[in-house]
Design a protein around this motif. Sequence first.
Motif, short mmCIF file in Angstrom:
data_model
loop_
_atom_site.label_atom_id
_atom_site.label_comp_id
_atom_site.label_asym_id
_atom_site.label_seq_id
_atom_site.Cartn_x
_atom_site.Cartn_y
_atom_site.Cartn_z
N ARG A 47 3.22 7.06 7.49
CA ARG A 47 2.00 7.76 7.10
C ARG A 47 0.90 6.75 6.72
N THR A 48 1.27 5.74 5.95
CA THR A 48 0.30 4.69 5.62
C THR A 48 -0.20 4.01 6.89
N MET A 49 0.71 3.67 7.80
CA MET A 49 0.28 2.97 9.01
C MET A 49 -0.60 3.84 9.89
N GLU A 50 -0.28 5.13 9.98
CA GLU A 50 -1.10 6.02 10.81
C GLU A 50 -2.52 6.10 10.29
N ILE A 51 -2.66 6.14 8.96
CA ILE A 51 -4.01 6.21 8.38
C ILE A 51 -4.68 4.84 8.39
N HIS A 52 -3.92 3.82 8.01
CA HIS A 52 -4.50 2.48 7.87
C HIS A 52 -4.94 1.94 9.24
N TYR A 53 -4.07 2.10 10.22
CA TYR A 53 -4.42 1.65 11.57
C TYR A 53 -5.32 2.67 12.28
N GLY A 54 -4.87 3.92 12.29
CA GLY A 54 -5.55 4.93 13.11
C GLY A 54 -6.90 5.37 12.58
N LYS A 55 -7.13 5.22 11.27
CA LYS A 55 -8.42 5.62 10.71
C LYS A 55 -9.21 4.42 10.19
N HIS A 56 -8.61 3.60 9.31
CA HIS A 56 -9.38 2.48 8.75
C HIS A 56 -9.70 1.44 9.82
N HIS A 57 -8.67 0.91 10.48
CA HIS A 57 -8.93 -0.13 11.47
C HIS A 57 -9.80 0.42 12.60
N TRP A 189 -6.51 -4.33 -0.26
CA TRP A 189 -7.33 -3.15 -0.51
C TRP A 189 -6.39 -2.01 -0.93
N GLU A 190 -6.84 -1.13 -1.81
CA GLU A 190 -5.96 -0.04 -2.26
C GLU A 190 -5.45 0.82 -1.11
N HIS A 191 -6.25 0.97 -0.04
CA HIS A 191 -5.81 1.84 1.05
C HIS A 191 -4.56 1.28 1.74
N ALA A 192 -4.26 0.00 1.53
CA ALA A 192 -3.07 -0.60 2.15
C ALA A 192 -1.78 -0.14 1.49
N TYR A 193 -1.86 0.25 0.21
CA TYR A 193 -0.60 0.53 -0.51
C TYR A 193 -0.61 1.79 -1.34
N TYR A 194 -1.73 2.48 -1.46
CA TYR A 194 -1.80 3.54 -2.47
C TYR A 194 -0.84 4.69 -2.20
N LEU A 195 -0.68 5.08 -0.96
CA LEU A 195 0.23 6.20 -0.65
C LEU A 195 1.68 5.86 -1.00
N ASP A 196 2.06 4.62 -0.80
CA ASP A 196 3.46 4.21 -1.00
C ASP A 196 3.73 3.65 -2.39
N TYR A 197 2.76 2.98 -2.98
CA TYR A 197 3.01 2.27 -4.25
C TYR A 197 2.03 2.68 -5.35
N GLN A 198 1.11 3.62 -5.08
CA GLN A 198 0.06 4.02 -6.01
C GLN A 198 -0.65 2.76 -6.55
N ASN A 199 -0.68 2.56 -7.85
CA ASN A 199 -1.43 1.42 -8.40
C ASN A 199 -0.63 0.12 -8.42
N ARG A 200 0.59 0.12 -7.90
CA ARG A 200 1.48 -1.03 -8.09
C ARG A 200 1.30 -2.07 -6.98
N ARG A 201 0.16 -2.73 -6.99
CA ARG A 201 -0.13 -3.74 -5.96
C ARG A 201 0.94 -4.83 -5.93
N ALA A 202 1.40 -5.25 -7.10
CA ALA A 202 2.38 -6.35 -7.16
C ALA A 202 3.67 -5.96 -6.43
N ASP A 203 4.08 -4.70 -6.57
CA ASP A 203 5.32 -4.26 -5.90
C ASP A 203 5.13 -4.26 -4.38
N PHE A 204 3.96 -3.84 -3.93
CA PHE A 204 3.64 -3.86 -2.49
C PHE A 204 3.69 -5.30 -1.96
N VAL A 205 3.05 -6.20 -2.66
CA VAL A 205 2.97 -7.59 -2.18
C VAL A 205 4.35 -8.24 -2.14
N THR A 206 5.14 -8.03 -3.17
CA THR A 206 6.47 -8.66 -3.16
C THR A 206 7.38 -8.00 -2.14
N ALA A 207 7.21 -6.69 -1.91
CA ALA A 207 8.01 -6.03 -0.86
C ALA A 207 7.67 -6.63 0.51
#
Length: 226
Positions: A47-57, A189-207
């Motif tokens: 879902r993140t990839m469909e929006i991030h690639y298909g809409k943002h990019h 950018w928040e749109h890269a991780y918000y659906l999957d990690y909400q505000n937890r940028r650090a968890d997204f980056v380490t994942a």
Amino acid sequence: MTRRSFLVRTAAAAVTLGSGIAPAATGTPLPPLPYAPGALEPFVSARTMEIHYGKHHRGYVDKVNELVAGTDLHGRPIDAIVKAAVGAPARTALFNAAAQAWNHEFFWQSMRPAGGAPPPAALATRITEAFGGMSGLRTAIAGAAAAQFGSGWVWLVRDASGALAVTSTANADTPLTTTQIPLLTIDVWEHAYYLDYQNRRADFVTALFDNLLNWEFAAANDARRP
Ligand code: MN3
């Protein structure tokens, strides 16, 4: 509806390499994803990839084509458009759209499905020289991501001296227009991780660091000399 059917076609086309999806008969194409939208799960959702690639990019590519229509930049490679627009006050909107388009294409290539290869030996040696090892690089990337206020990007680069370094850029800014050679990037950018990690940028980056970074892509970029 039209938008939804585009997304379905994008997903289907994403597994076909080398077939840029042109937004019109001419212009700069939206590059295909190098894997299916669900290939990075569970660390990045389809879902993140469909929006991030298909809409943002896609939105950035569409904006570039709108802004260069009828100019000598029409149909040029995206990196050439970025370099033509950087620092030109009348071209700020074009720089932002083109740099975001380039950064996103580079980001998709900076990842691959989990379970891929670790850094090749030559790159691993250079990581040890610069950071003491993978643990040190992980700490440097996490620190840069945490310190980047607001939207931006974290990069592993080769600096002008030839050494590896971790940097961050704000908004659309990109090492492409500097003396640094980008090896890998993470979109913070928040749109890269918000659906999957909400505000937890650090968890997204380490994942991403622990599971998805494409070290062979980084090594290929490091081996390339300007
Ligand atoms: Mn993004």
